[in-house]
Design a protein around this motif. Structure first.
Motif, short mmCIF file in Angstrom:
data_model
loop_
_atom_site.label_atom_id
_atom_site.label_comp_id
_atom_site.label_asym_id
_atom_site.label_seq_id
_atom_site.Cartn_x
_atom_site.Cartn_y
_atom_site.Cartn_z
N VAL A 1 0.84 -1.20 0.00
CA VAL A 1 0.00 0.00 0.00
C VAL A 1 0.88 1.25 0.00
O VAL A 1 2.04 1.23 0.42
N TYR A 2 0.28 2.32 -0.47
CA TYR A 2 0.91 3.65 -0.44
C TYR A 2 0.14 4.48 0.58
O TYR A 2 -1.10 4.45 0.62
N ASP A 3 0.86 5.25 1.41
CA ASP A 3 0.19 6.05 2.43
C ASP A 3 0.95 7.36 2.63
O ASP A 3 2.16 7.35 2.89
N ASP A 4 0.21 8.46 2.53
CA ASP A 4 0.82 9.77 2.79
C ASP A 4 -0.12 10.64 3.63
O ASP A 4 -0.06 11.87 3.56
N THR A 5 -0.96 10.00 4.43
CA THR A 5 -2.02 10.73 5.14
C THR A 5 -1.57 11.33 6.47
O THR A 5 -2.39 11.91 7.19
N ALA A 6 -0.30 11.20 6.83
CA ALA A 6 0.19 11.76 8.09
C ALA A 6 1.70 11.92 8.01
O ALA A 6 2.33 11.58 6.98
N GLY A 7 2.29 12.45 9.07
CA GLY A 7 3.74 12.55 9.14
C GLY A 7 4.36 11.18 9.24
O GLY A 7 3.71 10.19 9.60
N ILE A 8 5.65 11.10 8.94
CA ILE A 8 6.31 9.79 8.85
C ILE A 8 6.25 9.02 10.16
O ILE A 8 6.07 7.80 10.18
N GLY A 9 6.35 9.71 11.29
CA GLY A 9 6.29 9.03 12.59
C GLY A 9 4.94 8.38 12.83
O GLY A 9 4.87 7.23 13.27
N LYS A 10 3.87 9.11 12.54
CA LYS A 10 2.52 8.55 12.72
C LYS A 10 2.26 7.41 11.74
O LYS A 10 1.57 6.44 12.07
N LEU A 11 2.80 7.53 10.54
CA LEU A 11 2.63 6.46 9.56
C LEU A 11 3.31 5.18 10.04
O LEU A 11 2.77 4.08 9.89
#
Length: 459
Positions: free
Chosen positions: A398-408
């Protein structure tokens, strides 16, 4: 720290999209659950592991997928109409209904902290309650137009014994495997996925010569006990074998050994492995008087088949014994979630929830994360990596960019994703990415062209 209560697992499952209460927008339906986007992947991965181990990696087992609706006579002569019952009691005070043998696990409807019988309620005498669901077949509702929703998948394999034998030419010993839905009208569904009214089973019916049954039974017990440890990832100290005593065994069994798992609710059955003797094939066989049937079976004059095997070594027909490993898919999913759940406090004081799933079971194998979602070049490279890893069809990426890298990272930890792939500014220069390991949180740079091999070797 592992899960201390079932509530932690229930909360995680709903929050992250593993499992939802059935029909929740209308108040739900007790004993039913819906698998969400992550839950269905975890469930399918468990079933695929089981199928590969028991069918693809052996040369003596074939798969089958039998109908849920069957002729009602199947259930009469299998003994289910008469014996598939629980003892039920009513409370005249709170109007609740409870299993007589599980009162210690039930809650009074008026006093939830008390069990039925511990409060002022008056309980009726126990009475039998058949757990099979009835449904109407055809346009006219009368005594002859009903069928049962199957309470187990096993009978579909027994009634097809002759069909499989004739079409495959199998020799003893051989088996049939099936994964499918079953339905039981539980009096008091409870403990999340553990006791429900609609569930899936993974079952094998393994046909052997009577004199080989005891040794074969022991082999299946050890094989599946080890499978839950080595391939599924349950810890040995969380599993134990339980020799089911005579008074608890099913009517068809001469010996049953259960594999118990240590859930947060205590030690409970995960899988049962039974020696069903010749009861089942004998029950569905016509001309029974011609064969020496060991078990006491219902007298049957309706079947038009002789479910027997011709043994060329002895030049005689025999009714095989059956060894049955039977596991609940949903109980397996629950055990996996309980086993994998972990809470830890990081050196900076932050709390991390992580599902330490075996990579083969993880719903998502890798998440591709852009360090900066507002940088078109980084986003384009991340999307290209995602498409390339998906191309083989064997990796859920999956691709995810919905938050900052730490939260991801924390989100992927909580759903059990083994690897996070971060595309950053260095990636644009040297075509390498950062791969982060879920369990250790260690990171290493990997060339984009080597990512597929890197992930597959570790999964």
């Amino acid at each position: 720290m592992p899960a201390q209560s079932l509530d932690q697992i229930v909360s995680l499952c709903k929050r992250r999209g593993f499992i939802f209460p059935g029909s929740e927008i209308y108040g739900g339906l007790q004993g039913t659950f819906d698998y969400g986007p992550l839950g269905v992947e975890l469930k399918n991965n468990l079933k695929q592991l089981w199928w590969r181990h028991n069918v693809y990696e052996r040369d003596d087992i074939d798969g089958i997928d039998s109908a849920i609706l069957m002729n009602p006579l199947v259930w009469r002569y299998s003994g289910h109409e008469e014996t598939f019952v629980d003892r039920m009691v009513d409370c005249r005070t709170c109007q609740g209904r409870f299993r007589a043998d599980k009162l210690g696990e039930a809650q009074c409807l008026k006093h939830p902290r008390l069990c039925p019988g511990q409060c002022e309620g008056e309980l009726t005498e126990p009475r039998p309650f058949n757990m099979m669901f009835k449904t109407q077949v055809g346009p006219v509702a009368d005594e002859g137009s009903f069928a049962y929703l199957r309470p187990e998948t096993a009978q579909g394999m027994f009634v097809n014994f002759r069909n499989v034998l004739d079409s495959t030419g199998r020799k003893l010993p051989f088996g049939l495997a099936q994964i499918g839905r079953a339905f039981r009208n539980e009096i008091t569904p409870r403990n999340f996925l553990f006791r429900v009214r609609e569930f899936e089973q993974m079952e094998i019916e393994y046909f052997v010569r009577p004199e080989e049954a005891a040794a074969c039974h022991e082999q299946w017990i050890q094989d599946h006990f080890n499978w839950w440890i080595e391939e599924v990832g349950l810890r040995r100290e969380h599993l134990q074998l339980y020799e089911v005593p005579d008074e608890e065994r099913a009517h068809y069994s001469v010996r049953t050994v259960d594999i118990f798992y240590k859930y947060p609710i205590g030690w409970e059955e995960l899988e049962g492995i039974a020696n069903r003797t010749d009861f089942d094939l004998g029950s569905h066989t016509r001309d029974q008087e011609q064969f020496q049937i060991t078990a006491r079976v219902p007298k049957n004059v309706h079947s038009n088949q002789r479910l027997v095997y011709f043994d060329q070594a002895t030049n005689r027909h025999l009714i095989p014994f059956v060894i049955e490993p039977s596991a609940g898919v949903d109980r397996g999913v629950l055990a996996i979630l309980c086993e994998a759940y972990d809470e830890e406090t990081l050196p900076n004081g932050e709390r991390r929830v992580v599902l330490r799933l075996k990579p083969a079971l993880a719903p998502i194998k890798a998440a591709v994360l852009p360090l900066k979602k507002n940088t078109p070049e980084i986003v384009a490279m991340a999307r290209a990596i995602e498409r390339d890893l998906k191309r083989g069809g064997d990796l859920r990426v999956v691709y995810d960019d919905t938050a900052g890298i730490g939260k991801l990272y924390r989100r992927q930890d909580e759903i059990g994703t083994p690897f996070c792939i971060t595309v950053d500014f260095q990636s644009l220069q040297d075509r390498t990415v950062t791969v982060r390991d879920r369990d250790t949180m260690q990171q290493e740079r990997v060339a984009i062209g080597a990512l597929g091999t890197y992930l597959r070797e570790r999964i």
